[in-house]
Design a protein around this motif. Structure first.
Motif, mmCIF file in Angstrom:
data_model
loop_
_atom_site.group_PDB
_atom_site.id
_atom_site.type_symbol
_atom_site.label_atom_id
_atom_site.label_comp_id
_atom_site.label_asym_id
_atom_site.label_seq_id
_atom_site.Cartn_x
_atom_site.Cartn_y
_atom_site.Cartn_z
ATOM 1 N N MET A 154 -4.809 -4.500 16.098
ATOM 2 C CA MET A 154 -5.662 -4.364 14.936
ATOM 3 C C MET A 154 -4.703 -4.694 13.765
ATOM 4 S SD MET A 154 -8.648 -3.782 15.766
ATOM 5 C CE MET A 154 -9.504 -2.868 14.372
ATOM 6 N N PRO A 155 -5.329 -5.689 13.045
ATOM 7 C CA PRO A 155 -4.525 -5.826 11.710
ATOM 8 C C PRO A 155 -4.445 -4.690 10.605
ATOM 9 C CG PRO A 155 -6.451 -7.256 11.735
ATOM 10 C CD PRO A 155 -6.473 -6.544 13.017
ATOM 11 N N GLU A 156 -3.397 -4.436 10.066
ATOM 12 C CA GLU A 156 -3.537 -3.373 8.979
ATOM 13 C C GLU A 156 -4.345 -3.574 7.826
ATOM 14 O OE1 GLU A 156 0.426 -2.482 7.497
ATOM 15 O OE2 GLU A 156 1.236 -2.249 9.585
ATOM 16 N N ARG A 157 -4.990 -2.569 7.361
ATOM 17 C CA ARG A 157 -6.188 -2.551 6.558
ATOM 18 C C ARG A 157 -5.600 -2.870 5.020
ATOM 19 N NH1 ARG A 157 -8.039 1.294 2.806
ATOM 20 N NH2 ARG A 157 -10.169 0.848 2.232
ATOM 21 N N VAL A 158 -6.002 -3.689 4.370
ATOM 22 C CA VAL A 158 -5.791 -4.300 2.922
ATOM 23 C C VAL A 158 -5.721 -2.849 1.994
ATOM 24 C CG1 VAL A 158 -5.791 -5.859 1.121
ATOM 25 C CG2 VAL A 158 -5.930 -6.488 3.456
ATOM 26 N N THR A 159 -4.946 -2.376 1.283
ATOM 27 C CA THR A 159 -4.641 -1.431 0.471
ATOM 28 C C THR A 159 -5.146 -1.952 -1.048
ATOM 29 O OG1 THR A 159 -2.591 -1.229 0.125
ATOM 30 C CG2 THR A 159 -3.421 -0.136 2.102
ATOM 31 N N LEU A 160 -5.240 -1.050 -1.665
ATOM 32 C CA LEU A 160 -5.307 -1.212 -3.418
ATOM 33 C C LEU A 160 -3.684 -1.675 -3.950
ATOM 34 C CD1 LEU A 160 -7.899 -0.855 -5.135
ATOM 35 C CD2 LEU A 160 -6.748 1.263 -6.095
ATOM 36 N N LYS A 161 -2.935 -1.110 -3.210
ATOM 37 C CA LYS A 161 -1.476 -1.526 -3.758
ATOM 38 C C LYS A 161 -1.038 -3.012 -3.378
ATOM 39 C CE LYS A 161 0.289 3.060 -4.057
ATOM 40 N NZ LYS A 161 1.624 3.953 -3.359
ATOM 41 N N ASP A 162 -1.878 -3.458 -2.187
ATOM 42 C CA ASP A 162 -1.501 -4.673 -1.700
ATOM 43 C C ASP A 162 -2.137 -5.719 -2.541
ATOM 44 O OD1 ASP A 162 -0.363 -4.033 0.737
ATOM 45 O OD2 ASP A 162 -2.218 -3.740 1.851
ATOM 46 N N VAL A 163 -3.301 -5.551 -3.106
ATOM 47 C CA VAL A 163 -4.189 -6.221 -3.970
ATOM 48 C C VAL A 163 -3.301 -6.130 -5.528
ATOM 49 C CG1 VAL A 163 -6.362 -6.529 -5.576
ATOM 50 C CG2 VAL A 163 -6.301 -5.788 -3.335
ATOM 51 N N ALA A 164 -2.811 -5.097 -5.886
ATOM 52 C CA ALA A 164 -2.056 -4.955 -7.027
ATOM 53 C C ALA A 164 -0.795 -6.032 -7.271
ATOM 54 C CB ALA A 164 -1.603 -3.462 -7.350
ATOM 55 N N ALA A 165 -0.163 -5.975 -5.845
ATOM 56 C CA ALA A 165 1.233 -6.701 -5.711
ATOM 57 C C ALA A 165 0.928 -8.187 -5.781
ATOM 58 C CB ALA A 165 1.570 -6.389 -4.509
#
Length: 343
Positions: A1-12
């Protein structure tokens, strides 16, 4: 399963702090349009989705219904949609909801606005108006399984809740009324071929003419955007045809075209009604005060709004509305512009 995209991923990806991303998603704080666009672009690229279930544990539903529309034509207001909007506000408040209006850019840009509002959780559902074929807003909302109900249809194969007014039946009534007045050469002021509503209304004209055994001269059908000048120019041209081809009446797909038609007939020395019949569609405010008053088709806007809001509330609560699709008849309001009287 792919890892869930987080708020921090979006910020980066966007090159900002995760607090800034959170504020934009939740509609709090103020950032520059460029930064906000950058954040939404990152959200789109990464496929980030708000955790609606978790949010529901922290706060209740918004109680807001999103509504947007594009004026047509874009350089003036639309009194019928304004009446519809007033009816929707009243119906929504009766259910404990409020309307959230947002800008009405070109449709392709509206899709981006819908995405932002869905992902930020700022609305519980949408009412979509001014629908058309291949409507990207409807396609998006179907694909996202987000609650909505539409004033109008789109592609026949798309399954979604809507309420519409039977424009085909309405224009058929108007055409039959002119035939009953003794007209045999009846012209049509129509909309461009990309208009779904226009195509639906046109069917009523052809059906009534065929049922009465009347041929339609191709020269009698004029397609254009809605404007006073378009109606005026078309009738001017028709009145220059030879006597055996000249129309004696016109059915218009909206009141603005009909008013232009009336003025052209009067400028040619004809009496609107006795000499040249005219009907419109929408029964816009004020048409009863024209000289002569305009015969027009009135849409049951209050009933449309009440049905739509009830459908949407069902969808917001995870239930299928019953019925899911409703088509209501308009009412022909006969006035002097279409009545020949004693002949």
């Amino acid at each position: 399963m792919p890892e869930r995209v987080t708020l921090k991923d979006v910020a980066a990806r966007a090159g900002v702090s995760y607090q800034t991303v959170s504020k934009v998603i939740n509609g709090n704080g103020s950032v520059s349009p460029e930064t906000e666009a950058q954040i939404w672009k990152a959200i789109e690229e990464l496929g980030y989705r708000v955790n609606v279930t978790a949010r529901g544990l922290r706060k209740s539903a918004t109680g807001l219904i999103g509504y947007t529309w594009a004026p047509n034509p874009p350089d003036r207001g639309n009194p019928i949609l304004d009446q519809f909007l007033t009816s929707v506000v009243g119906a929504a408040e009766a259910h404990g909801y409020h309307l959230m209006l947002f800008p009405h850019p070109p449709v392709i840009e509206q899709v981006d606005v819908y995405k932002q509002l869905m992902r930020s959780g700022r609305v519980d559902g949408f009412i979509v108006a001014s629908t058309n074929y291949d409507d990207p807003r409807i396609r998006l909302l179907i694909d996202e399984a987000f609650p909505f109900a539409a004033f109008g249809r789109s592609n026949p194969e798309w399954d979604f809740p809507f309420v519409d007014v039977d424009g085909c039946a309405g224009i058929r009534m108007a055409t039959e009324h002119l035939i009953e007045q003794g007209h045999r050469a009846i012209a049509l002021l129509a909309w461009p071929d990309h208009s779904r509503v226009g195509a639906d209304r046109m069917e009523g004209y052809y059906a009534a003419m065929q049922q009465a055994g009347l041929d339609v001269d191709p020269a009698w059908v004029h397609r254009s955007e809605s404007s006073f000048q378009a109606g005026y120019t078309a009738v001017q041209r028709w009145l220059q045809l030879s006597a055996e081809r000249r129309p004696t009446a016109v059915v218009a797909l909206d009141d603005t075209l009909a008013i232009g038609a009336m003025r052209a007939a009067m400028d040619a020395g004809l009496r609107v009604g006795p000499d040249f019949g005219v009907t419109g569609f929408d029964d816009a405010p004020g048409v009863q005060y024209l000289s002569p008053p305009l015969t027009s088709l009135r849409q049951p806007l209050q009933q449309v709004a009440q049905r739509l809001v009830a459908m949407l509330i069902e969808r917001i609560h995870g239930r299928e509305p019953e019925p899911k699709q409703v088509i209501l008849p308009p009412r022909l309001i006969v006035r002097a512009s279409s009545v020949r009287g004693e002949r």
